[in-house]
Design an enzyme around this catalytic site. Structure first.
Site, short mmCIF file in Angstrom:
data_model
loop_
_atom_site.label_atom_id
_atom_site.label_comp_id
_atom_site.label_asym_id
_atom_site.label_seq_id
_atom_site.Cartn_x
_atom_site.Cartn_y
_atom_site.Cartn_z
N SER A 2 0.80 -1.15 -0.02
CA SER A 2 0.01 0.09 0.17
C SER A 2 0.82 1.09 -0.06
O SER A 2 1.78 1.51 -0.68
CB SER A 2 -0.93 -0.11 1.14
N ARG A 26 -11.51 7.36 8.84
CA ARG A 26 -11.23 6.05 8.83
C ARG A 26 -12.39 5.32 8.35
O ARG A 26 -12.12 4.25 7.64
CB ARG A 26 -10.99 5.77 10.45
N ASP A 84 -9.03 -6.39 -4.48
CA ASP A 84 -8.78 -4.96 -4.04
C ASP A 84 -9.57 -4.13 -4.99
O ASP A 84 -9.50 -4.47 -6.16
CB ASP A 84 -7.27 -4.76 -4.34
N HIS A 94 -8.69 -4.90 -0.36
CA HIS A 94 -7.09 -4.27 -0.19
C HIS A 94 -6.28 -4.86 0.85
O HIS A 94 -5.30 -5.15 1.06
CB HIS A 94 -7.33 -2.93 -0.20
N ASP A 95 -7.12 -5.00 2.00
CA ASP A 95 -6.38 -5.58 3.49
C ASP A 95 -5.73 -6.94 3.14
O ASP A 95 -5.09 -7.42 4.06
CB ASP A 95 -7.12 -5.59 4.71
#
Length: 385
Positions: free
Chosen positions: A160, A229, A327, A365-366
């Site tokens: 990332s 967040r 992602d 993505h994580d």
């Protein structure tokens, strides 16, 4: 600052040690790429393993947006790290063989000089902290490497935002990077990525406690940071993961139908986002979030280098490129294009293309954090670890 890293006492200007411990090192005055100057910058870092006599076994690991120096646990700090399975004895980055260095990015809030750091008069830099780019951070990390006597890294690895920094390392200092791993990141920030990021920075700046960035000594803009967040976390997870995990289920004991959140009505996914927002607001500084987010928005390896193709053709390191198949923030197609343009890499010089390695993960993505073990063998082989 909302929180600081207190896992271990920083040891200023000390040499690398076998076990991980948070340290800080001064790199002296620093001039920023777009203007601005700080009279002194300190970089916080942790290390694993032992630097060998000729200092040729160093590997640099670079964290993502709200990450820290704590990549993996050791006896000195047993708390699990964010890439726990990657670093340690018998792991892909075997600390019996490699010396692993993980710095906190310039502008951060985990020990490196950032907006919450004090100026020479004892006041937080706050709104006066200079605009920071990915290249600024890479130059600062290079100065730290100079102080530690590391002239060349066997590998630079990041995911990332850490992937953006790793790529900039390989483009800015080709003679200092033998191998590079860019995971879940492309060669530039796209319009959509910038749009998501701008929404987050706006949420922070619109918080009534933001005070133009000079909120230290009063209430922190935790509400705005929490909204930022929430937006970010949605992009970090896939639609399928959110739907499969939460669906339309109400939070137990709450009825969202006809009862707004203010009166205790939430869906489970809302409760989940509230939880993620609260966790970050308790551990991260809002100004640092702004600085790092805007640094990532500025990411463009081709800027000032004759374009992206020319910049990537100048990367001579062995190159490992990976993406997460689900992602929706850093689409795999971006990583594919990055791999295609690495025409000057050592892999191409050896007659091999730079392949795209796909991490199969339903979460989005994580997955670069949770499922990296899927590509450990390829990472080890490509970077000759």
């Amino acid at each position: 600052m909302t929180d600081t890293l207190t896992r271990s006492t920083p040891v200023k200007d000390g040499p690398p040690v076998p076990e991980s411990a948070l340290r800080t090192h001064s790199i002296g005055p620093f001039e920023f790429e777009t203007g601005g100057r700080l009279p002194n910058v300190e970089i916080a870092y942790e290390t694993w393993g032992t630097l060998n006599a000729d200092r040729s076994n160093a590997v640099l690991i670079l964290h993502a947006l709200t990450g820290s120096t704590h990549v993996a646990a050791t006896a000195a700090d047993p708390e699990p790290g964010w890439w726990e399975g990657l670093v340690g004895p018998g792991r892909p980055l075997d600390t019996e063989k490699w010396f692993v260095l993980a710095p906190n990015m310039l502008g951060g809030c985990y020990g490196t000089t950032g907006p919450s750091s004090l100026d020479p008069d004892g006041s937080p830099w706050g709104s006066r902290f200079p605009f920071t780019t990915i290249r600024d951070s890479v130059r600062a990390e290079a100065l730290l490497a100079d102080v530690l006597g590391i002239e060349r890294f066997h590998a630079v690895v990041g995911g990332s935002m850490g992937g953006a920094r790793a790529l900039e390392w390989a483009a800015t200092f080709p003679d200092r990077v033998a191998g590079v791993a860019v995971i879940a990141c492309g060669a530039h920030s796209t319009a959509e990525q910038i749009a998501f990021a701008q929404s987050q920075t706006a949420a922070i700046r619109l918080d009534p406690h933001f005070a133009g960035g000079d909120y230290y000594g009063g209430p922190a803009p935790e509400g705005g940071l929490g909204i930022a967040r929430r937006i970010a976390h949605i992009t970090y997870r896939s639609e399928a993961e959110l739907q499969g995990r939460f669906g339309r289920s109400p939070q137990p004991g709450e009825d969202p139908f006809g009862a707004p959140v203010a009166r205790g009505g939430r869906y489970q996914v809302e409760s989940y986002l509230d939880h993620q927002a609260g966790k970050l607001a308790r551990r991260f500084d809002a100004n640092s979030y702004l600085v790092l987010t805007e640094a990532l928005m500025s990411h463009d390896v081709g800027r000032g280098r004759g374009g992206e193709g020319a910049a990537l053709a100048g990367v001579t390191a062995r190159a490992f490129v990976a993406a997460v198949d689900s992602d929706r923030l850093y689409w795999p197609e971006q990583s594919q294009e990055l791999a295609r343009q690495l025409t000057g890499s050592a892999s191409r010089a050896e007659g091999r293309d730079v392949p795209l390695h796909l991490i199969n993960s339903p979460i989005g993505h994580d997955g670069f954090l949770t499922d990296l073990e899927q590509v450990y063998p390829e990472l080890v082989q490509t970077l000759e670890l």
